[in-house]
Write an enzyme that holds these catalytic residues in place. Structure first.
Site, PDB file in Angstrom:
ATOM      1  N   GLU A 168      81.400 -42.538 -65.970  1.00 37.31           N
ATOM      2  CA  GLU A 168      81.115 -42.738 -67.398  1.00 37.31           C
ATOM      3  C   GLU A 168      79.614 -42.810 -67.679  1.00 37.31           C
ATOM      4  O   GLU A 168      79.027 -43.885 -67.718  1.00 37.31           O
ATOM      5  CB  GLU A 168      81.787 -44.026 -67.906  1.00 37.31           C
ATOM      6  CG  GLU A 168      81.588 -44.228 -69.408  1.00 37.31           C
ATOM      7  CD  GLU A 168      82.152 -45.549 -69.915  1.00 37.31           C
ATOM      8  OE1 GLU A 168      82.129 -45.736 -71.147  1.00 37.31           O
ATOM      9  OE2 GLU A 168      82.592 -46.377 -69.111  1.00 37.31           O
ATOM     10  N   LYS A 215      84.488 -39.988 -68.345  1.00 39.98           N
ATOM     11  CA  LYS A 215      84.586 -40.695 -69.626  1.00 39.98           C
ATOM     12  C   LYS A 215      83.297 -40.445 -70.377  1.00 39.98           C
ATOM     13  O   LYS A 215      82.229 -40.893 -69.955  1.00 39.98           O
ATOM     14  CB  LYS A 215      84.835 -42.188 -69.406  1.00 39.98           C
ATOM     15  CG  LYS A 215      85.022 -42.951 -70.713  1.00 39.98           C
ATOM     16  CD  LYS A 215      85.596 -44.346 -70.490  1.00 39.98           C
ATOM     17  CE  LYS A 215      85.697 -45.095 -71.815  1.00 39.98           C
ATOM     18  NZ  LYS A 215      86.384 -46.393 -71.683  1.00 39.98           N
TER      19      LYS A 215
END
Length: 295
Positions: free
Chosen positions: A176, A213
């Site tokens: 992420e 993400k």
């Protein structure tokens, strides 16, 4: 790696519920839920309160595997129980929701327009504990503030270095590198980020699986090459401070990307609501995010 869980995360309709607010963000999450800081004293009471909130969400009849693929847990939540079962076990056995674990220790100070992750000296011990408790994958977050090539290179290098180590343990890492939605150079930062992500993805071995993400991009379908990449199990989107309505609108325009919302998922939920009101609000929230994730 649980093949049934992998198939669900890779192929089914749905989204990932991010229930992983940690020490620094917990008071804000509780405030939004209607619990002021005056209602608890010290970390232990704070974590008791947030576990009550998460338990209410997870045990709600609105929350289940028909619309939710997985849930990201904070370490403290993984170590606790829901209805007499360890949380990860409860999620999978009772709800058919795949459990993930947040493993980062927060953000370092900003340098070169980015915030790298702080060191994780006890990562192996945490991963081993997670495996024993039935965790399928992990999540770790760093933040990009500016379109600084050296900073973005450092972020992605760090994410993939740790991600490959996690994959070597038999877990699926969610990588992420969040781009701050308020960045004055958001679109340029996304161009640099995608190039670096693809460089790393193309260098992975066939059995090294990751998830990404990512912040909802300025250009629709911008991450299509990442979504289609054979080493990528799924690309999920963070809400990043957008309202649920705005996040859903942007998500629906990005085909093949599914949600992994935290604040946007719990928006409107309150400790003061009756169970009927709470479950209805959660159901509407889940349905709207599910619909936006199906495009």
């Amino acid at each position: 790696m649980n093949k049934q869980q992998l198939a669900k995360v890779r192929n089914d309709d749905g989204f990932i519920a991010a229930l992983d607010q940690s020490g620094g963000s917990t008071p804000k999450a509780l405030r939004l839920y209607g619990i002021p800081e005056s209602d608890y004293s010290g970390d232990e009471e704070m974590f008791d309160k947030v576990h009550e909130m998460r338990t209410r969400i997870i045990t709600s009849p609105s929350f289940g595997g028909t619309r939710i693929l997985g849930a990201i847990l904070f370490e403290n939540t993984m170590d606790r129980e829901i209805a007499g079962k360890p949380t990860a076990e409860y999620l999978w056995e009772e709800k058919q929701v795949v459990p993930f674990l947040k493993v980062d220790k927060g953000l370092a100070v900003e340098e070169n327009g980015v915030q790298l992750m702080k060191p994780m000296p006890d990562l192996d011990k945490l991963l081993d504990r997670g495996l024993k408790k039935g965790i399928f994958g992990t999540k770790m977050r760093s933040v990009i503030k500016l379109a600084n090539e050296a900073g973005i290179r450092a972020i992605v290098d760090q994410q993939f270095e740790i991600g490959k180590h996690i994959a070597g343990k038999g877990l699926v890492p969610i990588i992420e590198p969040e781009v701050d939605i308020n960045s004055p150079e958001k679109a340029q930062a996304e161009v640099l980020l995608k190039a670096r992500l693809l460089e790393h993805l193309n260098a992975l071995e066939p059995d090294q699986l990751v998830m990404l993400k990512l912040t909802l991009p300025e250009q629709d379908d911008f991450y299509k090459e990442c979504i289609d990449h054979p080493n990528v199990v799924r690309v999920v989107a963070l809400s990043g401070g957008y309202t649920r309505a705005e996040a859903n609108k942007r998500l629906a325009r990005n085909h093949g990307m599914v949600a992994s919302f935290s604040r946007a998922l719990s928006e409107g939920l309150s400790a003061q609501q009756s169970d009927e009101e709470f479950n209805r609000m959660l159901d509407e929230s889940i349905q709207s995010i599910f619909d936006a994730s199906r495009t």
